[in-house]
Design a protein around this motif. Structure first.
Motif, PDB file in Angstrom:
ATOM      1  N   GLY A 295      -2.253  -0.655  -3.903  1.00 18.88           N
ATOM      2  CA  GLY A 295      -2.738  -0.894  -2.565  1.00 18.88           C
ATOM      3  C   GLY A 295      -3.082  -2.784  -3.013  1.00 18.88           C
ATOM      4  O   GLY A 295      -2.911  -3.421  -4.030  1.00 18.88           O
TER       5      GLY A 295
ATOM      6  N   VAL B 216      -9.959   2.252   0.030  1.00 18.42           N
ATOM      7  CA  VAL B 216      -9.069   3.155   0.516  1.00 18.42           C
ATOM      8  C   VAL B 216      -9.883   4.611   0.800  1.00 18.42           C
ATOM      9  O   VAL B 216     -10.570   5.170  -0.113  1.00 18.42           O
TER      10      VAL B 216
ATOM     11  N   TRP C   8      -5.203   2.496  -7.016  1.00 21.50           N
ATOM     12  CA  TRP C   8      -6.568   3.252  -6.490  1.00 21.50           C
ATOM     13  C   TRP C   8      -6.283   4.666  -6.939  1.00 21.50           C
ATOM     14  O   TRP C   8      -5.237   5.161  -7.202  1.00 21.50           O
TER      15      TRP C   8
ATOM     16  N   PHE D 282       0.940  -1.267  -0.010  1.00 14.69           N
ATOM     17  CA  PHE D 282       0.258   0.037  -0.113  1.00 14.69           C
ATOM     18  C   PHE D 282       1.040   1.282   0.008  1.00 14.69           C
ATOM     19  O   PHE D 282       1.655   1.588   0.840  1.00 14.69           O
TER      20      PHE D 282
ATOM     21  N   GLN E 214      -5.951   2.633   3.911  1.00 11.93           N
ATOM     22  CA  GLN E 214      -6.478   1.062   3.433  1.00 11.93           C
ATOM     23  C   GLN E 214      -6.939   0.272   4.300  1.00 11.93           C
ATOM     24  O   GLN E 214      -6.257   0.046   5.467  1.00 11.93           O
TER      25      GLN E 214
END
Length: 518
Positions: free
Chosen positions: A51, A57, A82, A26, A101
């Motif tokens: 991620g 997220v 993301w 992440f 996350q």
């Protein structure tokens, strides 16, 4: 940091630095870091990273203890990425950006601090863009003059090439930073770009809000290396050509710098781009530059617009430096006049119908025969940046009263019986000195044409008469400053009297007794 135990790890958020750490999937994309500038209103800044597939997220923008906004998204399964778009923000700061996350009961948190909102400009090209403040005139003064510009933030991309388009930068030479004498004067051609920095500094003086500057340049590189396959194909370039020229000293393989140093930035929300390149095309695909350059601009614009989910304007402002001068080793044609003309798509000025929303800094009068880096690397980058910023103010920021280009003739009248060619300019002209060679006419007789000097004769505030007595045939064309080294430093014949901008080179056919230069 001491890692929490396995039980605590399930219930306590893990705080990571902005660049993440080994073994943790992440993270923000590589160019998100402390001290960065995000694009201000009316656009929304894009925030993105990597991620765990399927995780939620949450991106939070904070100022002090106040939460300004929250955006929630999920990690795409097929790309592990993301992305969120922040609501448009007024210029200012500092802010903190937090990304969290959540996957099951495990939370991971990232934070970057001292984030400002302002205008983000990408600077790219070859070695004249790559030159650092350490290498320019008045370097000591410039390097000591950074305290007032702590809201002008800088980032420099590492020199990397790739065979395929990369989604993220492989490396960054200088992560987002406040300007210091050390990072602005790091070394020769080693971050940070002097033209980029000075352009941003001049913009800040005018706008008085944060400016973000991203330098992504590599010396000795042709435009083909900075182009995706789309503009190359559109211009009829299908196969990699051999490049046996001294001017091409950096990577020359098609698209490799686009892939590694530009495409990874295409999801970023930008205000605009400034570009300084062309020397490496003075002997390579020179005749195609009037296609490859406008096509590159359009392709960059479309790619950044789509990549930022429409936040970067489809026709964002694109500024560039028209090539300066170089001392030729011999009298052979080296392509500089042709590239200067082709940089404008053969119009002689910008913006034009093929290059909308563009602006240009003429640099042919900023020659530097004593440059320790070779005459191809003139040291007066401050005047270059100042002229660029005038174009930005007029084109990107809509200042109607700003003069941003030198005088061009709007009407050319041939008077053979008087032995004169009369030029009427759209703006006032200042004749700094009379020159007998810088204007040339194409004189044709017996199906043969040759270029002859057309000495400057009489002039007024907006007109200039040229003598054509040397032509004993028919005058069919006129050109100005069509040589590699047209004049000495700031000593070209024609300037705008108020802005002191030089008249750019031009070429015009003469038809039916009169012909507009454009």
């Amino acid at each position: 940091m001491v890692a929490p135990g396995p039980v605590l790890a399930l219930v306590l958020p893990l705080i990571l630095s902005a660049d993440g750490s080994a073994g943790i999937d992440f993270r923000f994309a590589s160019y998100f870091d402390n001290y960065m500038v995000l694009q201000k209103e009316p656009a929304g800044a894009v925030i993105w990273g990597f991620g765990s597939p399927g995780a939620i997220v949450t991106v939070t923008l904070c100022q002090g203890q106040e939460t300004i906004m929250k955006k929630v998204t999920s990690v795409k399964v097929h790309s592990d990425t993301w992305m969120v778009v922040l609501d448009p923000m007024k210029p200012g700061g500092p802010f903190e950006v937090m990304a969290q996350q959540t996957l099951g009961r495990v939370n991971l948190t990232l934070r970057i601090h001292d984030v400002l909102f302002g205008d983000v400009w990408l600077c790219s090209g070859q070695s004249n863009m790559q030159m650092t403040v350490l290498q320019i005139f008045n370097a000591t003064k410039e390097l000591s003059n950074v305290a007032a510009y702590q809201s002008v933030r800088i980032l420099s991309v590492s020199l990397v090439q790739a065979e395929q388009e990369l989604e993220d930068l492989v490396a960054v030479d200088l992560q987002w930073s406040k300007p210091t004498s050390e990072n602005l004067g790091h070394g020769n051609f080693e971050y940070m770009s002097a033209v980029c920095w000075l352009f941003g500094r001049h913009l800040y003086d005018t706008l008085q809000y944060p400016i973000g500057l991203i330098s992504s340049s590599w010396g000795g590189t042709p435009i083909e290396a900075w182009s995706s396959g789309r503009p190359l194909k559109a211009c009829g370039i299908h196969k990699q050509g051999s490049i046996p020229y001294d001017s091409v000293t950096g990577p020359s393989k098609y698209s490799v710098l686009w892939n590694a140093m530009i495409h990874p930035l295409h999801t970023m929300t930008l205000k605009g781009v400034v570009w300084y390149q062309g020397e490496s095309n003075t002997r390579y695909n020179t005749d195609l530059y009037n296609c490859t350059f406008p096509a590159l601009i359009d392709d960059w614009r479309q790619t950044f617009h789509l990549g930022s989910l429409g936040q970067t304007e489809r026709f964002f402002p694109f500024g560039f430096v028209q090539l300066s001068s170089v001392l030729s080793k011999d009298n052979s044609e080296d392509g500089f006049p042709q590239i200067r003309w082709h940089q404008t798509a053969d119009f002689g000025y910008v913006p034009n119908v093929k290059m909308p929303n563009t602006f240009m800094a003429v640099a042919m009068d900023l020659c530097d025969k004593d440059s320790p880096f070779g005459s191809i690397h003139p040291r007066d980058k401050n005047t270059v940046a100042y002229r660029l910023h005038l174009g930005a103010r007029a084109v990107a920021y809509g200042e109607k009263s700003v003069t941003f280009q030198g005088p061009l003739p709007e009407k050319i009248e041939l008077s053979p019986h008087k032995g004169l060619l009369s030029l009427t300019y759209a703006q006032q002209i200042q004749v700094q000195k009379q020159d007998n060679k810088i204007f040339e006419i194409s004189c044709c007789s017996d199906h043969q044409c040759k270029w002859l000097p057309a000495p400057m004769n009489t002039f007024s505030t907006q007109t200039l008469n040229l003598s054509i007595n040397s032509c004993h045939g028919t005058v069919v064309a006129l050109r100005y400053a069509w040589i590699t080294w047209p004049c000495e430093y700031k000593q070209c014949p024609l300037y705008d009297p108020d802005s002191t901008l030089p008249a750019p080179p031009f070429f015009a056919f003469i038809r039916d007794q009169s012909e507009a230069a454009n």
